[in-house]
Design an enzyme around this catalytic site. Structure first.
Site: not given
Ligand code: G6P
Length: 610
Positions: A2, A27, A75, A99-100, A483, A487, A490, A506, A605
């Site tokens: 948020c 965010r 969010w 927020n939180g 990773e 991606k 996501e 396996h 984010k």
């Molecule tokens: C969220 C983001 C990811 C990120 C993760 C950790 O899930 O969408 O892209 O890798 O948080 O965030 P940080 O800011 O701690 O790297």
């Protein structure tokens, strides 16, 4: 996650709040709202599910005008993303954005209901609004009432509140969710991130944990967690504005992918001497502390966790230091056995991820030698609370799917590996000088990988209609495969899983058929021949292969096998290089599928809640 924006001024502040929300939208973005105190001293609000543009359109039809206001992008955590649950929340004369997460919201809700308060949303935030209204009955001063209110809240919050009866101020409280005050001339602002206020000021004051602030047009007063009046330093901020612009690129993600040669260069600047890494880059005490390190514990989330997994291979292979890597949400609740002289390393783009921060705070009680944050935000909580820091110089990352933050984290972690090996004398002969040289060449290599953009775009067509994919890698390329899979899921919403190639037989091999493409990263190392056998296992089941292979690996296109030749690179640096085509692949698949690349559904984010 948020976002919060607030303003107290002599001019109409609605446009400022809206612009702030747009800048914070990356965010968290399932609904947005704004509340202003109109010129006839009534609180009015507009809330809309969806993006800030929906709110913008609604405000164009029914403008709100006022000099005091708060706004929010949400969010969803408690309650679906709909207008009723969007912030600001009202109670009596007050409006609140939050927020939180308030963990004791259920108990508070019951108490407040028993007192006659009527709830109109499913959010935890609404309890704050009613509790504050209740406190105002005994104590009509908003600031004093807020101090009493937060004493009853358990959990994490960044709060901004306005009161129709006290039109001269905006009050705020921070505990576990960042807030920053923007200082103007005869007007002041508040936001959860200074980026939201860059259009109105470049002077900021960061609230610390437990702070309460009273923000008026011409003054700011802050009290710390003990209730003592305190001054917080004013910081002039000049970087980061450029990131809010996509330039020639269609999406922030593509822009950020292409920035990687430049930001990797920046991350290396001032950190290398002729043949060595400058250990002081980690802080003046680093040489002395690093000499004592016998183990490393890495903790992070998401993409940052994958960076930590790559680092484990480097730390053990190059520096001979045992290393453990764990996701922060697990580490923080586990009974951990800490080996003597263990360096605790957190990795985070934002430096505000709730689980990573909590893990760091727990670690302080557990007897680690020292804490090190590898982080992209110098003013973040993680950096402030760690003993040592290495700032990655990725610049602001707007796309939710992390790209340049990851590669710069890897560079930072390789610098850490070489620094630890250097001070402990555990690096092999000539290793540091060779890798320093290779690091200097890395930006050029990354540029070469980016030049394959259109080749990868073509390959992406193989994926657009598929529902499942498998990513394979061996050794330090296994986390790169993870990773790559992250991606893809996501931003294109295609189910993607990563496996160490040797595990294929396996279990996951049972899934392979011509509807499940398999993506593999194949640098030219001692595992190549084994990897080639794994790929045969896939081909034999009709699986279509996409292989990103070293130009010297001797792999060529064949039926059902698409080989993309990668520039040759030193094996240690190959995880950084091979990340690039996987980022491009997921980007182009998402573009073909027409998904929201920069703001994928359900994600945020920076995850500042647990
Ligand atoms: C969220 C983001 C990811 C990120 C993760 C950790 O899930 O969408 O892209 O890798 O948080 O965030 P940080 O800011 O701690 O790297």
């Amino acid at each position: 996650m948020c976002g919060i924006v607030g303003a107290v001024a002599e001019r109409n502040i609605t446009a400022i709040l809206l612009e702030g929300l747009k800048r914070l939208e990356y965010r968290g973005y399932d609904s947005a709202g704004v509340a202003v105190l109109t010129n006839d001293a009534t609180l009015e609000r507009m809330r809309r599910p969806g993006k800030v543009s929906e709110l913008d359109a609604a405000l164009a039809e029914h403008p709100l005008v006022g000099r005091l206001g708060i706004a929010h992008t949400r969010w969803a955590t408690h309650g679906a993303p709909c207008e009723r649950n969007a912030h600001p929340h009202f109670s009596g004369d007050i409006a609140v954005v939050h927020n939180g997460i308030i963990e004791n919201h259920e108990a508070l809700r019951e108490q407040l209901k028993a007192l006659g308060y009527v709830f109109t949303s499913d959010t935890d935030t609404e309890v704050i609004a009613h509790l504050l209204t209740h406190k105002l009955k005994d104590q009509p001063d908003l600031t004093v009432a807020l101090k009493a209110t937060v004493k009853e809240l358990h959990g994490a919050y960044g709060l901004a509140v306005i009161n129709a009866r006290q039109p001269d101020r905006l009050v705020a409280a921070r505990s576990g969710s960042p807030l920053v005050i923007g200082l103007g001339l005869g007007e002041n602002f508040l936001a959860s991130d200074q980026l939201a206020l860059r259009q109105v000021t470049d002077r900021f004051m960061y609230l610390e944990e437990g702070d309460i602030a009273e923000i008026r047009r011409d003054s700011v007063q802050i009290w710390d967690i003990t209730g003592k009046a305190v001054e917080r330093q004013t910081v002039q901020y000049s970087d980061g504005a450029e990131a809010a612009d996509k330039g020639e690129f269609r999406h922030y993600m593509l822009k950020e992918i292409h920035e990687q040669p430049a930001v990797v260069q920046r991350t290396l600047e001032g950190r290398l001497s002729d043949q060595q890494v400058l250990v002081q880059a980690f802080g003046p005490q680093a040489p002395e502390l690093f000499a004592k390190v016998r183990n490393v514990q890495i903790v992070a989330c998401g993409t940052s966790y994958h960076a930590g997994m790559v680092a484990r291979y480097w730390l053990e292979e190059l520096a001979g230091i045992p290393c453990q890597v764990e996701v922060a949400s697990e580490f923080r609740y586990r009974k951990v056995v800490v080996q003597p002289d263990t360096l605790f390393v957190t990795i985070s783009q934002s430096g505000e991820t709730a689980d990573t921060l909590a893990a760091l705070r727990n670690a302080k009680e557990l007897g680690f030698l020292a804490s090190l944050a590898i982080c992209n935000v110098g003013i973040s909580s993680l950096v402030r609370e760690s003993d040592l820091t290495l700032l990655t110089q990725a610049g602001r990352e707007i796309g939710v799917a992390s790209t340049k933050a990851f590669t710069t984290q890897l560079v930072g972690l390789l610098l850490l590996t070489l620094s630890l090996g250097q001070v402990r004398g555990t690096l092999g002969q000539g290793v540091e000088a060779t890798l320093v040289e290779e690091l200097r060449r890395l930006p050029t290599r990354l540029g070469e990988a980016l030049a394959m953009d259109s080749t990868v775009e073509k390959i992406a067509e193989l994926f657009a209609e598929k529902n499942h994919t498998l990513f394979l890698g061996r050794g330090a390329q296994f986390p790169v495969a993870m990773e790559g899979a992250l991606k893809l899921k996501e931003i294109s919403y295609i189910h993607a899983e990563a496996y160490p190639a040797g595990e294929l037989k396996h279990g996951p091999l049972a899934l392979v058929d011509n509807d499940m493409p398999v993506v593999t990263v194949a640098p030219n190392n001692e595992l190549l021949e084994k990897l080639k056998s794994n790929l045969q296992e896939v081909r034999a089941r009709g699986g279509e292969l996409v292989v990103f292979a070293d130009e010297k690996a001797g792999m060529t296109n064949g039926e059902g096998t698409h080989v993309v030749q990668m520039p040759h690179i030193h094996d240690i640096l190959s995880p950084i290089l091979y990340t690039i085509p996987l980022q491009l692949l997921s980007y182009y698949v998402a573009v073909l599928k027409g998904t929201d690349v920069d703001q994928p559904r359900n994600l945020a984010k920076s995850v500042t809640v647990e």
